[in-house]
Design an enzyme around this catalytic site. Sequence first.
Site, PDB file in Angstrom:
ATOM      1  N   SER A  66      49.307  33.003  31.027  1.00  0.00           N
ATOM      2  CA  SER A  66      48.032  33.339  31.658  1.00  0.00           C
ATOM      3  C   SER A  66      47.455  32.066  32.270  1.00  0.00           C
ATOM      4  O   SER A  66      47.613  30.975  31.716  1.00  0.00           O
ATOM      5  CB  SER A  66      47.057  33.867  30.596  1.00  0.00           C
ATOM      6  OG  SER A  66      45.732  33.748  31.044  1.00  0.00           O
ATOM      7  N   GLY A  74      50.962  42.978  36.932  1.00  0.00           N
ATOM      8  CA  GLY A  74      51.561  42.703  35.625  1.00  0.00           C
ATOM      9  C   GLY A  74      51.002  43.610  34.537  1.00  0.00           C
ATOM     10  O   GLY A  74      49.821  43.961  34.542  1.00  0.00           O
ATOM     11  N   LYS A  75      51.872  43.937  33.567  1.00  0.00           N
ATOM     12  CA  LYS A  75      51.441  44.755  32.427  1.00  0.00           C
ATOM     13  C   LYS A  75      50.611  43.941  31.433  1.00  0.00           C
ATOM     14  O   LYS A  75      50.026  44.496  30.517  1.00  0.00           O
ATOM     15  CB  LYS A  75      52.663  45.354  31.730  1.00  0.00           C
ATOM     16  CG  LYS A  75      53.193  46.564  32.471  1.00  0.00           C
ATOM     17  CD  LYS A  75      54.575  46.947  32.045  1.00  0.00           C
ATOM     18  CE  LYS A  75      54.579  47.812  30.819  1.00  0.00           C
ATOM     19  NZ  LYS A  75      55.929  48.390  30.582  1.00  0.00           N
ATOM     20  N   ASN A  97      46.451  29.428  40.495  1.00  0.00           N
ATOM     21  CA  ASN A  97      46.896  28.699  39.304  1.00  0.00           C
ATOM     22  C   ASN A  97      48.171  29.367  38.786  1.00  0.00           C
ATOM     23  O   ASN A  97      48.273  29.768  37.629  1.00  0.00           O
ATOM     24  CB  ASN A  97      45.809  28.662  38.224  1.00  0.00           C
ATOM     25  CG  ASN A  97      46.154  27.644  37.145  1.00  0.00           C
ATOM     26  OD1 ASN A  97      46.838  26.650  37.415  1.00  0.00           O
ATOM     27  ND2 ASN A  97      45.702  27.874  35.937  1.00  0.00           N
ATOM     28  N   LEU A  98      49.128  29.445  39.700  1.00  0.00           N
ATOM     29  CA  LEU A  98      50.319  30.269  39.475  1.00  0.00           C
ATOM     30  C   LEU A  98      51.241  29.681  38.411  1.00  0.00           C
ATOM     31  O   LEU A  98      51.420  28.468  38.342  1.00  0.00           O
ATOM     32  CB  LEU A  98      51.079  30.432  40.796  1.00  0.00           C
ATOM     33  CG  LEU A  98      50.246  31.010  41.948  1.00  0.00           C
ATOM     34  CD1 LEU A  98      51.099  31.115  43.212  1.00  0.00           C
ATOM     35  CD2 LEU A  98      49.666  32.378  41.599  1.00  0.00           C
ATOM     36  N   GLY A 156      54.815  33.629  35.111  1.00  0.00           N
ATOM     37  CA  GLY A 156      54.497  35.064  35.115  1.00  0.00           C
ATOM     38  C   GLY A 156      54.287  35.553  36.543  1.00  0.00           C
ATOM     39  O   GLY A 156      54.826  36.595  36.942  1.00  0.00           O
ATOM     40  N   HIS A 157      53.510  34.791  37.325  1.00  0.00           N
ATOM     41  CA  HIS A 157      53.290  35.183  38.728  1.00  0.00           C
ATOM     42  C   HIS A 157      54.611  35.172  39.505  1.00  0.00           C
ATOM     43  O   HIS A 157      54.847  36.037  40.350  1.00  0.00           O
ATOM     44  CB  HIS A 157      52.334  34.206  39.417  1.00  0.00           C
ATOM     45  CG  HIS A 157      50.936  34.248  38.883  1.00  0.00           C
ATOM     46  ND1 HIS A 157      50.393  33.221  38.150  1.00  0.00           N
ATOM     47  CD2 HIS A 157      49.967  35.182  38.990  1.00  0.00           C
ATOM     48  CE1 HIS A 157      49.147  33.521  37.831  1.00  0.00           C
ATOM     49  NE2 HIS A 157      48.861  34.705  38.318  1.00  0.00           N
TER      50      HIS A 157
END
Length: 283
Positions: free
Chosen positions: A182, A144-145, A28-29, A32-33
């Site tokens: 997210s 990821g942070k 479910n990119l 962010g990805h």
Amino acid sequence: MKIVHTIDDLRAQLRGQLRTAFVPTMGNLHEGHMSLMRLAAKHGDPVVASVFVNRLQFGPNEDFDRYPRTLEADTKKLEAEGVYVLFAPDEREMYPVPQEFRVAPPGDLGDILEGHFRPGFFVGVSTVVLKLFHCVSPQVAVFGKKDYQQLMVIRRMAQQFSLPTEIIPAETIRAEDGLALSSRNVYLSEDERREAPNLYRLLQETQSIIREVNPAKPEAIKALETEQQMKLSERGWKPDYFSIRLRSTLQNASADDLTKGEALVVLAAARLGGTRLIDNLEI
Ligand code: PAF
């Protein structure tokens, strides 16, 4: 892009590669990805992504069954980004027999915050990540942070198992209104989506308060955490935690740590309607 579904095919594709950069995902990119893929490309070549919704890291009452599975759309995005191999195993490939051997992170890191509210979560994450690392043999891997504690767990695991993989942290990508991207944001209703950025606003407010009163006292930090948590509750959220911790260990800061100016991070997890959101901000 090569799409492979088995560990044998993956290893065959990557044979002889010495600078593989890996980005594990549950699919479910979103943007962010994609930023993780871009960072991976700066650190290695080829870039390998995995998409696998890992049952082991979901609790019995969590969203494993309804977790969005969008492999076709994910494939297009990864292809457009120039990813070389997509590893998309099914459960039988990753767990052909029950996964009895598991990686248990130390309690001081794995059983606090997320680990406290999601028992077994970091065991599930560490186990699948170690297994994926064995399949991909990457020289670097990007995390990821946004999942701050996960990044620390993986770093410590890599260090303590002497894994030959460098762990690269990636900054959180946010929507214009500040909401951290997210995969779970798709669960939010329109009203919830409007409310959701307030979690980040509260983290920012906390950051400014702490920066102003530096060095703060541990009691003042506790009081601020309680106050911010109450603000969330008043807005209709159900907070699990809103906590200011040492960046180095994720433990509470002592008076001595605060006087020395040890770096802090504020981390929060809270439920908005049926959706649990997490976020954090370094102070
Ligand atoms: O962050 C995630 O998406 C997952 O926890 C990970 C690292 C892919 C392991 O399943």
